[in-house]
Design a protein around this motif. Structure first.
Motif, PDB file in Angstrom:
ATOM      1  N   ASP A   1      52.998  41.080  39.533  1.00 26.89           N
ATOM      2  CA  ASP A   1      51.665  40.408  40.187  1.00 26.89           C
ATOM      3  C   ASP A   1      50.653  41.079  40.905  1.00 26.89           C
ATOM      4  O   ASP A   1      49.631  40.915  40.921  1.00 26.89           O
ATOM      5  CB  ASP A   1      52.547  39.476  41.437  1.00 26.89           C
ATOM      6  CG  ASP A   1      51.918  38.387  41.850  1.00 26.89           C
ATOM      7  OD1 ASP A   1      51.669  37.502  40.950  1.00 26.89           O
ATOM      8  OD2 ASP A   1      51.373  38.152  42.943  1.00 26.89           O
TER       9      ASP A   1
ATOM     10  N   ARG B   1      46.916  40.710  39.523  1.00 25.21           N
ATOM     11  CA  ARG B   1      45.852  40.533  40.690  1.00 25.21           C
ATOM     12  C   ARG B   1      44.669  41.659  40.769  1.00 25.21           C
ATOM     13  O   ARG B   1      43.430  41.441  40.687  1.00 25.21           O
ATOM     14  CB  ARG B   1      46.496  40.441  42.101  1.00 25.21           C
ATOM     15  CG  ARG B   1      46.283  39.248  42.769  1.00 25.21           C
ATOM     16  CD  ARG B   1      46.519  39.402  44.409  1.00 25.21           C
ATOM     17  NE  ARG B   1      48.028  39.116  44.442  1.00 25.21           N
ATOM     18  CZ  ARG B   1      48.785  38.093  44.433  1.00 25.21           C
ATOM     19  NH1 ARG B   1      48.230  37.157  44.670  1.00 25.21           N
ATOM     20  NH2 ARG B   1      50.074  38.172  44.816  1.00 25.21           N
TER      21      ARG B   1
ATOM     22  N   THR C   1      40.956  40.872  39.244  1.00 23.93           N
ATOM     23  CA  THR C   1      39.746  40.802  40.316  1.00 23.93           C
ATOM     24  C   THR C   1      38.782  41.745  39.649  1.00 23.93           C
ATOM     25  O   THR C   1      37.701  41.322  39.516  1.00 23.93           O
ATOM     26  CB  THR C   1      40.084  41.628  41.487  1.00 23.93           C
ATOM     27  OG1 THR C   1      41.179  40.862  42.285  1.00 23.93           O
ATOM     28  CG2 THR C   1      38.999  41.839  42.551  1.00 23.93           C
TER      29      THR C   1
END
Lengths: 216, 216
Positions: free
Chosen positions: A16, A20, A24
């Motif tokens: 995760d 992430r 981004t």
DNA sequence: ATGAGAGGAATGTGATCACAAATCCTGCCT
DNA sequence: AGGCAGGATTTGTGATCACATTCCTCTCAT
């Protein structure tokens, strides 16, 4: 390319965290279109094995943020003109709806924050920071849309942003002119006036005008 | 729960085969809301190890077709009323747009096929086959929308269908009445007449009316 | 009868390995 | 000089394993 050790408070799973971070970076246009990635490279970068890297890549590919070649190679997408037009059409459909839903909940505190973010946008334009501009611009929109209390629609909209990330980088680093965020001012004015049709139009224009320049 | 050996002509990767099969089953409402799945169970079912099962599940979770609990457990989603309303709003936004784009390209052959599919829908309604009804209904819509030549918008729409799959199963198996697909006839009539506003309205109504019944 | 707790079964996670396919690089031949 | 063949390297895939956590169930005490 350096190890990025996991901060002790970040208790999330490894995949995760990788997901992430990659998401981004792609959404903010830190990667150009067509850049290649490797599972082992991602793993090295984040200090994990191939397994979490693979899951992150698969997840991002499912969202359209990465392209998997027929042989499984991973790269950021190079969008065709037709696809860019479609994604612009999606923005033109979804974002006015989100803005319209946010309008009755948009109080002064929100408008103040939007104006502050808008100054950040201007700063990024002035210093020709393409990635920073994209980041601030998206923060402007997300701050407004969060008030719509429509997480599913917002998630879908962010998926569109994600797919456009590398392309927007190519776009904004190509055009050197320092345009002020004029449509953002229109959006704020419509919010202040409670003008729903004006808001829809301003949002629609703002979300599609940039992409219109790319059809060359 | 039986082994489903890979057919020799299917040259795709194992995880893709698992993904496609699970996706179809979820979209067609063969699984109810809140049903639990396990990686080892999926692997056993398809005769593969946990690795392809994991990738399929992650990919489906990224599309909203599956929910991952905080401990990583996998299940089909149980949608809140708010989320159902949002997904209905997304259908109401996306599908009229697709239908409108398909309208200028809708010739007689397409309309004939739509009418044939519509008979299949009626058959499924008559025999109270919820999953078959969903499958035929979606095939009706997809056949029309494919003419729009807008793969990105169609993909996003299918993602919405996917999220609604288990919920639609619960809906259509609850209501026992054998309603004829009246709105589908309106859609076909509008296509024949070249009536764009009428088409948009009929599609919008058809895509949201079912979900409206679920707000009780 | 009911609730808490302990033990065991089940489950997801991440690492590692073997393997096949694709890609890249090198060197040779024309 | 250019193109092609062939080997070396890189890369993704799937299987398997150890481990930590979660979940379930059975038991026992109140």
């Amino acid at each position: 390319m350096q190890i990025q050790p996991r901060t002790p408070d970040q208790t999330g799973a490894a995949h995760d965290r990788v997901y992430r971070s990659l998401r981004t970076r792609i959404m903010h246009g830190e990667l150009g279109p067509g850049e290649a990635l490797t599972l082992r490279g991602i793993g090295k970068h984040y200090g994990v094995s191939m397994t979490p890297a693979r899951e992150s890549v698969r997840r991002l590919a499912a969202e359209g943020a990465l392209t998997l070649s027929s042989s499984g190679r991973v790269s950021t997408p190079e969008l065709s003109n037709d696809r860019i037009e479609e994604l612009a059409a999606l923005r033109a459909l979804l974002e006015p709806e989100l803005a319209s839903r946010a309008l009755p909940r948009a109080h002064f505190a929100l408008i103040d924050r939007l104006e502050a973010i808008n100054q950040g946008v201007s700063q990024m334009v002035a210093r020709h920071d393409a990635s920073g501009y994209i980041r601030m611009n998206l923060e402007f929109h997300r701050t407004l849309y969060l008030r719509a209390q429509a997480p599913a629609i917002l998630a879908m909209t962010e998926t569109v942003w994600l797919q456009l990330g590398p392309t927007m980088r190519a776009l904004y680093s190509r055009l050197k002119r320092s345009e002020p965020p004029y449509n953002h001012k229109l959006i704020i004015a419509a919010l202040k006036a409670g003008d729903e049709p004006g808001l829809r139009l301003a949002v629609r224009t703002d979300s599609t005008q940039g992409l219109r320049l790319l059809k060359n």
